[in-house]
Design a protein around this motif. Sequence first.
Motif, mmCIF file in Angstrom:
data_model
loop_
_atom_site.group_PDB
_atom_site.id
_atom_site.type_symbol
_atom_site.label_atom_id
_atom_site.label_comp_id
_atom_site.label_asym_id
_atom_site.label_seq_id
_atom_site.Cartn_x
_atom_site.Cartn_y
_atom_site.Cartn_z
ATOM 1 N N SER A 209 3.996 17.156 -2.832
ATOM 2 C CA SER A 209 5.124 18.077 -2.888
ATOM 3 C C SER A 209 4.972 18.880 -4.171
ATOM 4 C CB SER A 209 6.451 17.312 -2.882
ATOM 5 O OG SER A 209 7.537 18.195 -3.012
ATOM 6 N N GLY A 210 4.402 20.096 -4.056
ATOM 7 C CA GLY A 210 4.085 20.858 -5.243
ATOM 8 C C GLY A 210 2.901 20.241 -5.963
ATOM 9 N N ARG A 211 2.769 20.534 -7.249
ATOM 10 C CA ARG A 211 1.635 20.038 -8.027
ATOM 11 C C ARG A 211 1.975 18.806 -8.858
ATOM 12 N NH1 ARG A 211 -2.579 23.410 -8.150
ATOM 13 N NH2 ARG A 211 -3.400 22.495 -10.078
ATOM 14 N N HIS A 212 3.237 18.378 -8.817
ATOM 15 C CA HIS A 212 3.632 17.308 -9.727
ATOM 16 C C HIS A 212 4.296 16.117 -9.044
ATOM 17 C CE1 HIS A 212 2.581 19.507 -13.352
ATOM 18 N NE2 HIS A 212 3.141 20.583 -12.829
ATOM 19 N N SER A 213 4.331 16.080 -7.729
ATOM 20 C CA SER A 213 4.908 14.933 -7.024
ATOM 21 C C SER A 213 4.015 14.514 -5.873
ATOM 22 C CB SER A 213 6.308 15.266 -6.496
ATOM 23 O OG SER A 213 7.214 15.444 -7.558
ATOM 24 N N VAL A 214 3.806 13.219 -5.756
ATOM 25 C CA VAL A 214 2.983 12.647 -4.691
ATOM 26 C C VAL A 214 3.735 11.477 -4.078
ATOM 27 C CG1 VAL A 214 0.848 11.414 -4.154
ATOM 28 C CG2 VAL A 214 0.802 13.330 -5.757
ATOM 29 N N LYS A 215 3.850 11.481 -2.749
ATOM 30 C CA LYS A 215 4.443 10.353 -2.049
ATOM 31 C C LYS A 215 3.321 9.524 -1.431
ATOM 32 C CE LYS A 215 8.020 8.989 1.227
ATOM 33 N NZ LYS A 215 9.095 9.450 2.137
ATOM 34 N N VAL A 216 3.330 8.238 -1.731
ATOM 35 C CA VAL A 216 2.314 7.337 -1.192
ATOM 36 C C VAL A 216 2.787 6.843 0.164
ATOM 37 C CG1 VAL A 216 1.025 5.199 -1.544
ATOM 38 C CG2 VAL A 216 1.558 6.680 -3.505
ATOM 39 N N LEU A 217 2.058 7.202 1.208
ATOM 40 C CA LEU A 217 2.439 6.847 2.573
ATOM 41 C C LEU A 217 1.825 5.523 3.014
ATOM 42 C CD1 LEU A 217 1.959 10.391 4.176
ATOM 43 C CD2 LEU A 217 4.069 9.380 3.265
ATOM 44 N N LYS A 218 0.645 5.217 2.504
ATOM 45 C CA LYS A 218 -0.052 3.979 2.884
ATOM 46 C C LYS A 218 -0.572 3.319 1.608
ATOM 47 C CE LYS A 218 -1.477 5.760 7.415
ATOM 48 N NZ LYS A 218 -2.618 6.106 8.300
ATOM 49 N N ARG A 219 0.277 2.501 1.039
ATOM 50 C CA ARG A 219 -0.071 1.894 -0.248
ATOM 51 C C ARG A 219 -1.266 0.963 -0.131
ATOM 52 N NH1 ARG A 219 4.145 -1.467 -4.138
ATOM 53 N NH2 ARG A 219 2.639 -2.102 -5.730
ATOM 54 N N GLY A 220 -1.303 0.181 0.926
ATOM 55 C CA GLY A 220 -2.425 -0.749 1.108
ATOM 56 C C GLY A 220 -3.742 -0.020 1.259
ATOM 57 N N LEU A 221 -3.741 1.071 2.018
ATOM 58 C CA LEU A 221 -4.968 1.843 2.201
ATOM 59 C C LEU A 221 -5.363 2.523 0.899
ATOM 60 C CD1 LEU A 221 -7.207 2.869 3.984
ATOM 61 C CD2 LEU A 221 -5.667 4.648 4.855
ATOM 62 N N LEU A 222 -4.378 2.995 0.129
ATOM 63 C CA LEU A 222 -4.674 3.572 -1.179
ATOM 64 C C LEU A 222 -5.366 2.546 -2.067
ATOM 65 C CD1 LEU A 222 -4.259 6.036 -3.115
ATOM 66 C CD2 LEU A 222 -2.158 4.900 -3.878
ATOM 67 N N ALA A 223 -4.857 1.307 -2.061
ATOM 68 C CA ALA A 223 -5.464 0.239 -2.853
ATOM 69 C C ALA A 223 -6.866 -0.080 -2.361
ATOM 70 C CB ALA A 223 -4.586 -1.011 -2.803
ATOM 71 N N GLN A 224 -7.049 -0.053 -1.036
ATOM 72 C CA GLN A 224 -8.371 -0.330 -0.472
ATOM 73 C C GLN A 224 -9.367 0.742 -0.905
ATOM 74 O OE1 GLN A 224 -8.504 -0.267 3.787
ATOM 75 N NE2 GLN A 224 -10.417 -1.410 3.908
ATOM 76 N N LEU A 225 -8.949 1.994 -0.862
ATOM 77 C CA LEU A 225 -9.818 3.092 -1.267
ATOM 78 C C LEU A 225 -10.107 3.060 -2.763
ATOM 79 C CD1 LEU A 225 -8.253 5.974 0.860
ATOM 80 C CD2 LEU A 225 -10.450 4.826 1.252
ATOM 81 N N ALA A 226 -9.187 2.464 -3.532
ATOM 82 C CA ALA A 226 -9.386 2.324 -4.977
ATOM 83 C C ALA A 226 -10.265 1.134 -5.320
ATOM 84 C CB ALA A 226 -8.039 2.176 -5.676
ATOM 85 N N GLY A 227 -10.506 0.267 -4.334
ATOM 86 C CA GLY A 227 -11.267 -0.941 -4.583
ATOM 87 C C GLY A 227 -10.404 -2.099 -5.029
#
Length: 248
Positions: A209-227
């Motif tokens: 949402s704009g350049r300064h806000s991010v909504k995490v929709l899939k926290r588990g997948l985000l963690a998986q992609l982060a390792g």
Amino acid sequence: MFVESAINPGRAVPSPFAVQPDSLHALFSKLPAENLSAGKILFLEGDAATSVFEVLEGSLRIFRILGDGRRVITGFLNAGDILGLSFRSHYIYTAEAITPVTVRRLSRKVFEAEVANSAELRPVVFNQMSDEMAAAQDQMVLLSTKNAEERLCSFLLKELQRALKAGAVQPLVHLAMTRLDIADYLGLTIETVSRTMTKLSSKGVISTSGRHSVKVLKRGLLAQLAGDGDECEDGWRPAVAHGERLRH
């Protein structure tokens, strides 16, 4: 931040406080607040390290300038953070306000005297500096072993965890820093940061949402992609054998 303790726990110095504080924040509670506008410098790399600071409001970036002129951001500070514990005679980086910032300033001599005289404060300071060491080690691992997507996912996950710890009820991350700041922190180019943000959005991992806000929709997948496969609050858990996602 890098840890260099200048505290001598064995030194006995009279306390200027009528009642000895039992927390680091209590040391600052009676001190006047100072305000900095966005872009203002709190202190410069190489300045005499005469003060310790408590951040009351706002966000700061801490960085060093390399010999070739490149900027390397080593961290971001927010409300509740204590700045300046780990220095000896001089600050080893510059602290600059990203947003309007309010801080309280305590003389380093007074700070060290209070810690020296308080059995309660000494372990608190030790734990704080241990956390700083762990954060510095985590950053070295991130920069030396992770690719661009893993770096950005790790950063977003860390910011989400900070927001939730601060009381956020939605998985919404407000990023006070610019994408150039994020790039300089993660050792990437701003183009790579923007491209990776778009990629994560297209995967449905986040929405921006704009350049300064991010909504995490899939926290588990985000963690998986982060390792970081132990993060699975949104229902996804990485499979051990095949690297697939399983419901639980």
